[in-house]
Enzyme design. Sequence first.
Site, short mmCIF file in Angstrom:
data_model
loop_
_atom_site.label_atom_id
_atom_site.label_comp_id
_atom_site.label_asym_id
_atom_site.label_seq_id
_atom_site.Cartn_x
_atom_site.Cartn_y
_atom_site.Cartn_z
N HIS A 46 -8.18 0.14 -1.53
CA HIS A 46 -7.37 -0.96 -1.00
C HIS A 46 -6.81 -0.57 0.36
O HIS A 46 -6.30 0.53 0.54
CB HIS A 46 -6.22 -1.29 -1.95
CG HIS A 46 -5.29 -2.35 -1.43
ND1 HIS A 46 -3.92 -2.16 -1.33
CD2 HIS A 46 -5.53 -3.61 -0.98
CE1 HIS A 46 -3.36 -3.26 -0.84
NE2 HIS A 46 -4.32 -4.15 -0.62
N SER A 47 -6.94 -1.47 1.33
CA SER A 47 -6.26 -1.40 2.60
C SER A 47 -6.50 -0.06 3.30
O SER A 47 -7.65 0.33 3.53
CB SER A 47 -4.77 -1.67 2.39
OG SER A 47 -4.09 -1.86 3.61
N MET A 48 -5.43 0.69 3.62
CA MET A 48 -5.58 1.95 4.33
C MET A 48 -6.25 3.01 3.46
O MET A 48 -6.64 4.07 3.96
CB MET A 48 -4.22 2.45 4.83
CG MET A 48 -4.31 3.43 6.00
SD MET A 48 -2.70 4.02 6.60
CE MET A 48 -2.07 2.53 7.35
N HIS A 80 -2.63 -9.95 0.90
CA HIS A 80 -3.18 -8.61 1.07
C HIS A 80 -3.07 -7.74 -0.18
O HIS A 80 -3.59 -6.63 -0.20
CB HIS A 80 -2.46 -7.92 2.24
CG HIS A 80 -3.06 -6.63 2.66
ND1 HIS A 80 -4.41 -6.46 2.94
CD2 HIS A 80 -2.49 -5.40 2.87
CE1 HIS A 80 -4.64 -5.22 3.27
NE2 HIS A 80 -3.50 -4.55 3.24
#
Length: 362
Positions: free
Chosen positions: A194-196, A331
Amino acid sequence: MTISPPAGTAEPARAASSLTISEQGAFWVGVGRKPTEAGTAAEAAMYVQYQIPADLRYPLPVVMVHGGGGQGTDYLSTPDGRPGWATRFLQAGYAVYVVDRPGHGRSPYHPDVLGPLEGAAPTYEFIRWLFCDGAGRPGSQWPGSGQIGDDSALDQLMASQGPALPTFTENEEQMRRCGAELLDRIGPAVLITHSMGGPFGWLVADARPGLVKAIIAVEPIGPPFTELPGFGRLDWGLTAAPITYEPPVRDPQELRTRLRAAGADGVQDCLVQDEPVRSLPNLKGFPIAVVVADTSPFAPSGHGVADYLAQAGADAELLRLPEMGITGNGHLPMGEKNSDEVAEALMAWLGKQPAAVEEDAR
């Protein structure tokens, strides 16, 4: 161990069933030793908790990797207290490993090991913008009002937030080192990032070719070559840390780029490689899903990650949740009101990938 749902919880049929765990535990990987003025400290390690269901239907475990300043709790429960994706995948018959990346959650951050903290602490204003902008509007999936001081889900999410490592590169080198050691220990696996935490998938697959059987990258950091003030730039395309290209790249400035038109309203143009294109050889041979929500700040650029992977020879597919009939997500889809629906969609995609579901049991 048998886990039953809370009384009075209105949930899908799978969620309503009890869950029997045959084995569970926790360990750290990547434990090193670093000299300090006070003595020898443990180098940044990665905490891993795991559960194996009694009804194990799939031979490959799923490793769940959080993003940014979060921690593994992002997958354990939603901000409003419902069971998270870890439980849903266990109920479906997957063994699940949930990590706290080095310097996050139960992998404590210490400046003598990871360097001094830089920048401000995570703020309500930033987290609200990133995860629950649009809350309260019709169709929003955020499980609260999104108003500071009047949203217990936002309070719960904020309580989980901690510092991020000072730079993209430091983050990613720790992911590579610890993720590789994890797969050395547990064997072939499916990665959900997820994400970073997205570069965890790219770098671990690069470090351990053949052990990553599928990647589901949910709202991964991007687009390629993006730069975030205070964190650095994704100089290697999808990563800030070096990754293998063919023909080899010694310096990321060797990667020639061009701007590819998005070709649709509301979607931004993103960088891809200019000809001749170099491949990412260790990201080939297994399926990759890049998952993009519709109300996230990442929505306009998520396609850029999938395009870059596909251009470099990866079997990458862009999964836009609205095109799957799933709307209103931001997000953090694993923490929103329809988190179960999103999990079901991802498991359905995974079930169509032979390499990810038919691997011989170890």
